[in-house]
Design a protein around this motif. Structure first.
Motif, PDB file in Angstrom:
ATOM      1  N   SER A 387      -7.236  -6.599  -8.183  1.00  0.00           N
ATOM      2  CA  SER A 387      -7.831  -7.470  -7.067  1.00  0.00           C
ATOM      3  C   SER A 387      -7.696  -6.888  -5.732  1.00  0.00           C
ATOM      4  O   SER A 387      -6.973  -5.952  -5.593  1.00  0.00           O
ATOM      5  CB  SER A 387      -6.739  -8.849  -7.446  1.00  0.00           C
ATOM      6  N   HIS A 388      -8.352  -7.575  -4.836  1.00  0.00           N
ATOM      7  CA  HIS A 388      -8.406  -7.114  -3.526  1.00  0.00           C
ATOM      8  C   HIS A 388      -6.887  -6.987  -2.940  1.00  0.00           C
ATOM      9  O   HIS A 388      -6.658  -6.246  -1.953  1.00  0.00           O
ATOM     10  CB  HIS A 388      -9.243  -7.912  -2.749  1.00  0.00           C
ATOM     11  N   CYS A 389      -6.115  -8.070  -3.315  1.00  0.00           N
ATOM     12  CA  CYS A 389      -4.671  -7.965  -2.718  1.00  0.00           C
ATOM     13  C   CYS A 389      -3.476  -7.233  -3.363  1.00  0.00           C
ATOM     14  O   CYS A 389      -2.594  -7.529  -2.806  1.00  0.00           O
ATOM     15  CB  CYS A 389      -4.321  -9.433  -2.676  1.00  0.00           C
ATOM     16  N   ALA A 390      -3.936  -6.610  -4.392  1.00  0.00           N
ATOM     17  CA  ALA A 390      -3.067  -5.858  -5.113  1.00  0.00           C
ATOM     18  C   ALA A 390      -2.266  -4.960  -4.360  1.00  0.00           C
ATOM     19  O   ALA A 390      -0.885  -4.776  -4.538  1.00  0.00           O
ATOM     20  CB  ALA A 390      -3.848  -5.252  -6.355  1.00  0.00           C
ATOM     21  N   PRO A 391      -2.704  -4.161  -3.589  1.00  0.00           N
ATOM     22  CA  PRO A 391      -2.073  -3.195  -2.533  1.00  0.00           C
ATOM     23  C   PRO A 391      -0.862  -3.702  -1.788  1.00  0.00           C
ATOM     24  O   PRO A 391       0.203  -3.363  -1.631  1.00  0.00           O
ATOM     25  CB  PRO A 391      -2.955  -2.293  -1.876  1.00  0.00           C
ATOM     26  N   ALA A 392      -1.573  -4.900  -1.205  1.00  0.00           N
ATOM     27  CA  ALA A 392      -0.564  -5.762  -0.378  1.00  0.00           C
ATOM     28  C   ALA A 392       0.854  -6.331  -1.167  1.00  0.00           C
ATOM     29  O   ALA A 392       1.767  -6.149  -0.578  1.00  0.00           O
ATOM     30  CB  ALA A 392      -1.291  -6.671   0.539  1.00  0.00           C
ATOM     31  N   VAL A 393       0.249  -6.833  -2.413  1.00  0.00           N
ATOM     32  CA  VAL A 393       1.280  -7.259  -3.225  1.00  0.00           C
ATOM     33  C   VAL A 393       2.458  -6.282  -3.503  1.00  0.00           C
ATOM     34  O   VAL A 393       3.632  -6.438  -3.596  1.00  0.00           O
ATOM     35  CB  VAL A 393       0.791  -7.978  -4.074  1.00  0.00           C
ATOM     36  N   ARG A 394       2.008  -4.959  -3.886  1.00  0.00           N
ATOM     37  CA  ARG A 394       3.080  -4.044  -4.215  1.00  0.00           C
ATOM     38  C   ARG A 394       3.602  -3.791  -3.108  1.00  0.00           C
ATOM     39  O   ARG A 394       4.955  -3.704  -3.216  1.00  0.00           O
ATOM     40  CB  ARG A 394       2.001  -2.773  -4.883  1.00  0.00           C
ATOM     41  N   THR A 395       2.978  -3.742  -2.069  1.00  0.00           N
ATOM     42  CA  THR A 395       4.033  -3.249  -0.652  1.00  0.00           C
ATOM     43  C   THR A 395       5.153  -4.257  -0.428  1.00  0.00           C
ATOM     44  O   THR A 395       6.184  -4.136  -0.139  1.00  0.00           O
ATOM     45  CB  THR A 395       2.874  -3.152   0.488  1.00  0.00           C
ATOM     46  N   VAL A 396       4.816  -5.626  -0.275  1.00  0.00           N
ATOM     47  CA  VAL A 396       5.567  -6.708  -0.250  1.00  0.00           C
ATOM     48  C   VAL A 396       6.866  -6.554  -1.150  1.00  0.00           C
ATOM     49  O   VAL A 396       7.664  -6.908  -0.817  1.00  0.00           O
ATOM     50  CB  VAL A 396       4.836  -7.974  -0.311  1.00  0.00           C
ATOM     51  N   ILE A 397       6.330  -6.299  -2.520  1.00  0.00           N
ATOM     52  CA  ILE A 397       7.452  -6.289  -3.441  1.00  0.00           C
ATOM     53  C   ILE A 397       8.588  -5.328  -3.346  1.00  0.00           C
ATOM     54  O   ILE A 397       9.740  -5.254  -3.240  1.00  0.00           O
ATOM     55  CB  ILE A 397       6.750  -6.006  -4.603  1.00  0.00           C
ATOM     56  N   ILE A 398       8.029  -4.084  -2.787  1.00  0.00           N
ATOM     57  CA  ILE A 398       8.792  -2.947  -2.575  1.00  0.00           C
ATOM     58  C   ILE A 398       9.733  -3.342  -1.214  1.00  0.00           C
ATOM     59  O   ILE A 398      10.975  -2.970  -1.305  1.00  0.00           O
ATOM     60  CB  ILE A 398       8.095  -1.556  -2.472  1.00  0.00           C
ATOM     61  N   THR A 399       8.964  -3.236  -0.225  1.00  0.00           N
ATOM     62  CA  THR A 399       9.790  -3.384   1.057  1.00  0.00           C
ATOM     63  C   THR A 399      10.661  -4.621   1.305  1.00  0.00           C
ATOM     64  O   THR A 399      11.745  -4.595   2.040  1.00  0.00           O
ATOM     65  CB  THR A 399       8.420  -3.282   2.269  1.00  0.00           C
ATOM     66  N   HIS A 400      10.234  -5.727   0.748  1.00  0.00           N
ATOM     67  CA  HIS A 400      10.894  -6.990   0.963  1.00  0.00           C
ATOM     68  C   HIS A 400      12.116  -6.939   0.233  1.00  0.00           C
ATOM     69  O   HIS A 400      13.204  -7.678   0.647  1.00  0.00           O
ATOM     70  CB  HIS A 400      10.053  -8.186   0.782  1.00  0.00           C
ATOM     71  N   THR A 401      12.130  -6.389  -0.990  1.00  0.00           N
ATOM     72  CA  THR A 401      13.228  -6.354  -1.811  1.00  0.00           C
ATOM     73  C   THR A 401      14.479  -5.450  -1.272  1.00  0.00           C
ATOM     74  O   THR A 401      15.488  -5.868  -1.122  1.00  0.00           O
ATOM     75  CB  THR A 401      12.790  -5.706  -3.500  1.00  0.00           C
TER      76      THR A 401
END
Length: 485
Positions: A387-401
């Motif tokens: 999906s279009h938002c997949a890269p942003a989702v992965r980034t948020v999961i890593i950085t926010h954790t």
């Protein structure tokens, strides 16, 4: 001693006995079939010995008149032999109106001697048994002798004109089973009616007099079918009215219960609104002591502004019979007061010492972490990784954790005070803004269908924390109502 009889004598004796037996049988049949009947006879008639095979004038045949005229309740049957002596049209015109208002049907048969019917009574029986009317009772064979041969609602009349003018006219009347006399002797009166006209040779007027007198002297009970239908209709109407009344009563009762429930709920809501206003009047949003350009200062100021706006509203008056619209307004106002009170309390706790407000901070971090886990589940769905938002989702999961882990350590470190709390809070706002944006994009992918599968969450909407668990979301929402960021 044996006695011997000659064959000639035995034969002669048998012949004589047979002849005598035949004579006795014939005499008996004549006595049964042809009883003496005079004018105005009242003896019980008998049936014709046999039905006519066809309308003929052969010797020994019996001619039964068929219904030649019928109108309403009146049936007139005249044989060809009597047509020259009675005027059918005149009879019908004279009797029509009299019979129209009656409950009784009249079968009137007219015949003239000579014929093979012995009297007017046998004429009546012939019309009943072999005629083309429905006057004969259906169960005449089983109950005719006991209950009568004429069916309910019928009067059968037979008029036998004489062969020679001036001789007596025979009249016989057989009322139906439910036909009664209007006064004693009514049946005999009918059979005597028209005597003067018959004696004068005016058979038409005499027949009319007999028919008219029958409508006066004999009557049948009113047809109960219409009465029953009316009764059933009234009963059905009463049942329908009863059902409608019961439904209306039930509706009124339900409406009364709803009114009482609304009034009770409104009373509770008004009480909560008053308590909420009193709470807001006693509490203020703390001053964070940060630059005015900081996000924390802007949000705190927005909540304080909203508090001022709510307190400026006129107090809510209690209504005895609130409408649904008024009740919804009370619910919305009470909810806002409750949320605003929670927000002020939350601002006070976040600006205080972390050690004293550990549960509050655990709730803040827990709500943020729950949204990050929702995003992780989103990536497991078919099509989500492309999906279009997949890269942003992965980034948020890593950085926010990692960021949440670091901020939690800062808040929980020994000696952390108000300054550390506000610093952590200031770092949380951009993280929360980024998280909300990515969740919005993921939610859009789900709604478009580019990501297949059902995304189940604890809340009603994907990536939204359950109500009451998202403290930062509450502060952001109320600050926006107050006019701030």
């Amino acid at each position: 001693m044996d006695r011997t009889t000659s064959p000639g004598k035995i034969s002669a004796t048998r012949i004589i006995c047979a002849c005598l037996g035949a004579l006795l049988l014939v005499a008996g049949l004549n006595a049964l079939s042809f009883p003496a009947q005079a004018a105005g006879e009242t003896a019980e008639p008998v049936y014709p010995s046999a039905p006519p095979a066809q309308d003929s004038e052969d010797e020994g045949s019996v001619l039964i008149p068929s219904v030649t005229s019928q109108e309403g309740q009146f049936y007139l049957a005249v044989t060809d032999a009597a047509l020259d002596n009675v005027d059918q049209e005149q009879i019908m015109d004279a009797v029509r109106e009299a019979v129209a208002g009656q409950n009784t049907k009249i079968l009137l048969g007219v015949d003239q001697e000579p014929n093979n019917l012995k009297g007017a009574a046998q004429l009546v029986r012939g019309m009943l048994l072999f005629g083309d009317s429905d006057a004969m009772a259906d169960d005449w064979l089983e109950n005719g002798k006991k209950l009568g041969y004429v069916g309910k609602g019928w009067i059968a009349i037979g008029v036998m004109l004489p062969e020679t003018s001036g001789d007596p006219v025979q009249v016989y009347v057989d009322p139906g089973r439910d036909v009664s006399e209007t006064q004693p002797g009514g049946r005999d009166a009918v059979m005597k009616a028209g005597a003067a006209e018959f004696a004068a040779g005016d058979y038409t007027e005499g027949t009319i007099a007999v028919a008219l007198d029958a409508t006066k002297q004999l009557q049948a009970p009113a047809d109960k079918t219409l009465v029953k239908l009316i009764a059933l209709g009234v009963l059905a109407l009463l049942v329908i009215v009863g059902i409608i009344w019961a439904l209306l009563a039930k509706k009124r009762k339900a409406k009364g219960v709803q009114v009482a429930q609304r009034a009770k709920e409104a009373e509770v809501l008004v009480s909560k609104i008053h308590r909420g206003r009193n709470f807001l009047a006693r509490r203020h949003v703390p001053e964070p002591g940060l630059p005015a350009t900081s996000t924390t200062s802007a949000i705190f100021a927005g909540i304080q502004e909203r508090r001022t706006q709510v307190l400026a509203l006129p107090p809510t008056a209690e209504s005895q019979n609130p409408s649904e619209r008024e009740l919804n307004e009370l619910r919305a106002r009470e909810q806002e007061l409750s949320q605003l009170g929670s927000a002020i309390t939350l601002c006070t706790e976040l600006a205080g010492t972390p050690a004293k407000n550990r549960d509050t901070w655990r709730g803040i971090f827990g709500a943020h972490h729950a949204k990050v886990e929702e995003l992780a589940l989103f990536l497991d769905l078919p099509g989500a990784s492309d999906s279009h938002c997949a890269p942003a989702v992965r980034t948020v999961i890593i950085t926010h954790t990692d960021a949440l882990r670091q901020l939690r350590r800062e808040v929980e470190q020994r000696g952390a005070g108000t300054r550390e709390s506000l610093a952590v809070l200031e770092k949380l706002w951009p993280l929360r803004e980024e998280l909300d944006q990515v969740c919005k994009e993921a939610r859009g992918e789900l709604r478009k269908g580019s990501v297949k599968g059902e995304h189940r969450t604890k809340s009603t909407q994907p990536f939204e924390s359950p109500e009451g668990e998202d403290g930062l979301g509450l502060l952001i929402g109320l600050a926006g109502k107050g006019g701030s960021r």
